[in-house]
Motif scaffolding. Structure first.
Motif, PDB file in Angstrom:
ATOM      1  N   ARG A 226       0.828  -1.213   0.000  1.00  0.00           N
ATOM      2  CA  ARG A 226       0.000   0.000   0.000  1.00  0.00           C
ATOM      3  C   ARG A 226       0.859   1.258   0.000  1.00  0.00           C
ATOM      4  O   ARG A 226       0.402   2.322  -0.435  1.00  0.00           O
ATOM      5  N   LEU A 227       2.093   1.169   0.480  1.00  0.00           N
ATOM      6  CA  LEU A 227       2.994   2.314   0.519  1.00  0.00           C
ATOM      7  C   LEU A 227       4.163   2.064  -0.420  1.00  0.00           C
ATOM      8  O   LEU A 227       4.862   1.054  -0.314  1.00  0.00           O
ATOM      9  N   ARG A 228       4.357   2.991  -1.339  1.00  0.00           N
ATOM     10  CA  ARG A 228       5.468   2.917  -2.294  1.00  0.00           C
ATOM     11  C   ARG A 228       6.372   4.126  -2.096  1.00  0.00           C
ATOM     12  O   ARG A 228       5.934   5.275  -2.228  1.00  0.00           O
ATOM     13  N   LEU A 229       7.632   3.876  -1.755  1.00  0.00           N
ATOM     14  CA  LEU A 229       8.627   4.925  -1.615  1.00  0.00           C
ATOM     15  C   LEU A 229       9.620   4.797  -2.761  1.00  0.00           C
ATOM     16  O   LEU A 229      10.076   3.695  -3.075  1.00  0.00           O
ATOM     17  N   LYS A 230       9.967   5.918  -3.356  1.00  0.00           N
ATOM     18  CA  LYS A 230      10.849   5.855  -4.527  1.00  0.00           C
ATOM     19  C   LYS A 230      11.842   7.008  -4.509  1.00  0.00           C
ATOM     20  O   LYS A 230      11.487   8.147  -4.197  1.00  0.00           O
ATOM     21  N   ALA A 231      13.089   6.687  -4.844  1.00  0.00           N
ATOM     22  CA  ALA A 231      14.141   7.698  -5.038  1.00  0.00           C
ATOM     23  C   ALA A 231      14.665   7.534  -6.457  1.00  0.00           C
ATOM     24  O   ALA A 231      14.881   6.415  -6.928  1.00  0.00           O
ATOM     25  N   GLU A 232      14.873   8.658  -7.138  1.00  0.00           N
ATOM     26  CA  GLU A 232      15.263   8.592  -8.540  1.00  0.00           C
ATOM     27  C   GLU A 232      16.245   9.712  -8.855  1.00  0.00           C
ATOM     28  O   GLU A 232      16.108  10.841  -8.362  1.00  0.00           O
ATOM     29  N   THR A 233      17.235   9.377  -9.662  1.00  0.00           N
ATOM     30  CA  THR A 233      18.222  10.362 -10.110  1.00  0.00           C
ATOM     31  C   THR A 233      18.310  10.311 -11.626  1.00  0.00           C
ATOM     32  O   THR A 233      18.428   9.235 -12.223  1.00  0.00           O
TER      33      THR A 233
END
Length: 303
Positions: A226-233
């Motif tokens: 239910r929780l999506r955490l994302k880091a992107e460069t």
């Protein structure tokens, strides 16, 4: 515009014979009417074993009473099952440069185009790919000679900055790689890199076409997904533009972003995205800087 694609596949055991055909019709009207129509036929046959596969075929295209022929061949050899394969091949085709495609790429295009064309290209390539420790990877290098490559130049006649299209013949050497998969439980990783070397017949540089583009992302799913955490460069190099006695605006882009998406129920959720944490005001197009640090939030619904 009108686009129609059709295909038929006949299997001979594990070996497919495919015939694809289609047409793409464009009519552009401003002070005059321009038509850019293409039609293609693409038969291919793939055969081999579990360790060696060969695809053999050709692509025949026509545009405005001109005819083009391209190979469609590839050799794939599995050296270590799915873990390591090598491949090499050749293909090509026509790429349309109608107003919709060009303005989607460059939203600051002039309102009237005096010339719309198709770009004709061949692609001779080779590389490796496979799966290792749950990660799919691929690396490919190639040579892509291209006729009528679309470049962009600043239109100095307009009272505001707009861009016109200029075409040139180019030889492009490229390198690209990609990786994706599960790095750890609940953690997905993806990354890609593309580097192009342009050699043009008439223009000095490949105006406003970036040479280097890289993207790396890490996603973490928790709380029963239910929780999506994302880091992107995302990183790209400065683009080249014509010497117009203008300040050297374009600079290196390094965009770092964080996001969180949370579904309150199966159908409704909330999200917040923190974009461009480095506050980089890279100018992809001259006179139009990107946003600095910006925050986007809201709700989502799906049914």
């Amino acid at each position: 515009g009108l686009n129609l694609d059709l295909g038929l596949t006949k299997w001979f055991g594990e070996n497919p014979l495919t015939i694809a055909l289609g047409t793409d019709l464009t009519r552009l009207k401003d002070t005059s009417i321009q038509k850019l129509n293409t039609f293609f036929v693409n038969p291919t046959f793939s055969f081999g074993t579990s360790n060696v596969r060969i695809q053999f075929g050709a692509r025949m295209e026509t545009s405005n009473e001109e005819y083009y022929f391209y190979p469609d061949v590839e050799l794939l050899i599995n050296l270590a099952g799915n873990n390591l394969s090598v491949f090499a091949g050749a293909d090509g085709g026509l790429r349309k440069n109608n107003y919709r495609i060009l303005s989607d790429y460059n939203p600051f295009l002039v309102s009237e185009l005096s010339d719309i064309r198709v770009s004709s290209f061949y692609d001779f390539y080779g590389g490796i790919k496979g799966v290792m420790s749950g990660l799919e990877y691929s690396f490919q290098a190639g040579y892509k000679p291209t006729d009528d490559l679309a470049l962009f130049e600043v239109d100095q006649v307009k009272p505001w900055t707009r861009y016109d299209v200029v075409y040139d013949t180019a030889s492009i050497i490229y390198f690209k790689g990609a990786v994706k998969g599960n790095l750890f439980p609940k953690v997905d990783i993806s990354g890609s890199i593309v580097y192009n070397i342009y050699d043009l017949n008439n223009q000095e540089k490949a105006w406003f076409l970036p040479k280097l583009q890289t993207n790396v992302g890490v996603t973490y799913l928790t709380m029963d997904q239910r929780l999506r955490l994302k880091a992107e460069t995302y990183v790209t190099d400065p683009v080249e533009f014509q010497d117009l006695d203008l300040p050297d605006e374009p600079n290196l882009l390094m965009d770092v972003s964080l996001s969180a998406d949370y579904y309150l129920t199966e159908n409704f959720g909330v999200f917040v995205h923190l974009n461009n944490l480095a506050a980089n005001k890279y100018r992809r197009w001259y006179s139009y800087p990107n946003f600095g640090l910006n925050i986007l939030g809201g709700i989502t619904a799906r049914f």
